[in-house]
Design a protein around this motif. Structure first.
Motif, mmCIF file in Angstrom:
data_model
loop_
_atom_site.group_PDB
_atom_site.id
_atom_site.type_symbol
_atom_site.label_atom_id
_atom_site.label_comp_id
_atom_site.label_asym_id
_atom_site.label_seq_id
_atom_site.Cartn_x
_atom_site.Cartn_y
_atom_site.Cartn_z
ATOM 1 N N VAL A 1 0.827 -1.205 0.000
ATOM 2 C CA VAL A 1 0.000 0.000 0.000
ATOM 3 C C VAL A 1 0.863 1.258 0.000
ATOM 4 N N SER B 1 1.087 3.606 -3.396
ATOM 5 C CA SER B 1 0.604 4.979 -3.265
ATOM 6 C C SER B 1 1.717 5.972 -3.593
ATOM 7 N N ILE C 1 -15.333 -1.074 -0.389
ATOM 8 C CA ILE C 1 -14.256 -0.708 -1.313
ATOM 9 C C ILE C 1 -14.486 -1.349 -2.678
ATOM 10 N N PHE D 1 -6.752 3.622 -6.449
ATOM 11 C CA PHE D 1 -6.529 3.690 -5.008
ATOM 12 C C PHE D 1 -7.483 2.783 -4.239
ATOM 13 N N SER D 2 -8.648 2.475 -4.791
ATOM 14 C CA SER D 2 -9.520 1.489 -4.148
ATOM 15 C C SER D 2 -8.849 0.122 -4.141
ATOM 16 N N CYS E 1 -5.914 0.365 -1.586
ATOM 17 C CA CYS E 1 -6.348 0.443 -0.189
ATOM 18 C C CYS E 1 -7.041 -0.839 0.272
ATOM 19 N N LEU F 1 -5.127 -2.934 2.607
ATOM 20 C CA LEU F 1 -5.018 -2.556 4.013
ATOM 21 C C LEU F 1 -5.862 -3.471 4.895
#
Length: 265
Positions: free
Chosen positions: A16, A20, A163, A239-240, A243, A246
């Protein structure tokens, strides 16, 4: 022992943070060099010109490798969970593995073939990244519910579903923002035209109205609002997908993987 030293949770954390950073660093460099506009360029636009293209390619390849390791580790965890409890269908777990690996392969293609050099291959890699990637996180959300009461908590299951739903909603404008048939890019101080096959033409939603793709957009363009909408959706999907990993942290604290070497006599 620190929390990131428990089990294999360092894998999703690294994935992640690194992924990012890949998008953010290439965007900041391209913005500093005035290669892209401030307001939502396409992700690939931020890595279209050197030196950011070199950084984008290298960091994206590392992300693909980290993603491959994380997805495989998740596969082995679900396999072990299913073997002990028989609550998870092995076929669904293997399908998720194939989808995840396909998405990582798409990342490698995107990293290797820049948007302005081998556009057709680059866009094919982007589709291979986005579509199987969203399918992967959707299937993992389903597997999380199937594994209850074992595995993830109800809150984590809901977070994964949310998400995955967000990525799925944003996916259609994103993949349909594939560059249209005529792209004008400034190279060596002159305009150059690149023609793409008809299957890559935008069909519906935002991208249907995007008639031209350049690294710099003008607010006065008729298709500017649709360009922004499709670019925003692309960033949301990316980004979904990132993420989502996570949510693996708590699960990855529970297990480790070992390599066993057997010597043939």
């Amino acid at each position: 022992m620190f929390w990131f030293q428990q089990g294999l949770c360092f894998l999703p954390v690294f994935l992640v943070v690194w992924s990012s950073s890949t998008f953010i660093v290439s965007y900041l460099i391209a913005l500093f060099r005035h290669d892209v506009d401030v307001i939502f360029p396409y992700i690939s636009d931020t890595g279209a010109n050197p030196p950011e293209s070199c950084i984008f390619g290298l960091m994206t390849f590392v992300s693909a490798c980290a993603g491959t390791l994380t997805i495989y580790a998740r596969y082995k965890f679900v396999e072990k969970l299913g073997g002990d409890t028989e609550v998870v269908n092995p076929g669904l777990n293997k399908t998720a593995l194939v989808l995840g690996m396909s998405s990582c392969l798409g990342m490698c293609i995107v990293a290797t073939f820049q948007e302005t050099t081998v556009t057709e291959v680059h866009d094919a890699g982007a589709l291979l990244f986005f579509v199987p990637g969203v399918c992967y996180i959707a299937l993992q959300s389903l597997l999380s519910y199937r594994a209850r009461p074992f595995g993830s908590s109800p809150a984590v299951c809901r977070a994964r579903s949310g998400i995955a739903a967000l990525a799925a909603v944003a996916l259609f404008p994103s993949i349909l923002s594939t560059p249209p048939s005529l792209v004008r890019l400034k190279r060596s101080g002159r305009q150059s035209k690149v023609f793409f096959p008809s299957w890559m033409n935008s069909a519906v939603i935002c991208a249907f109205f995007v008639t031209q793709t350049t690294l710099h957009r003008d607010v006065g363009d008729e298709d500017y609002p649709f360009h922004v909408a499709s670019a925003v959706c692309e960033w949301i999907v990316a980004f979904s997908f990132i993420c989502f990993f996570l949510t693996y942290i708590d699960d990855f604290k529970l297990f480790t993987l070992r390599v066993k070497a057997d010597l043939e006599q």
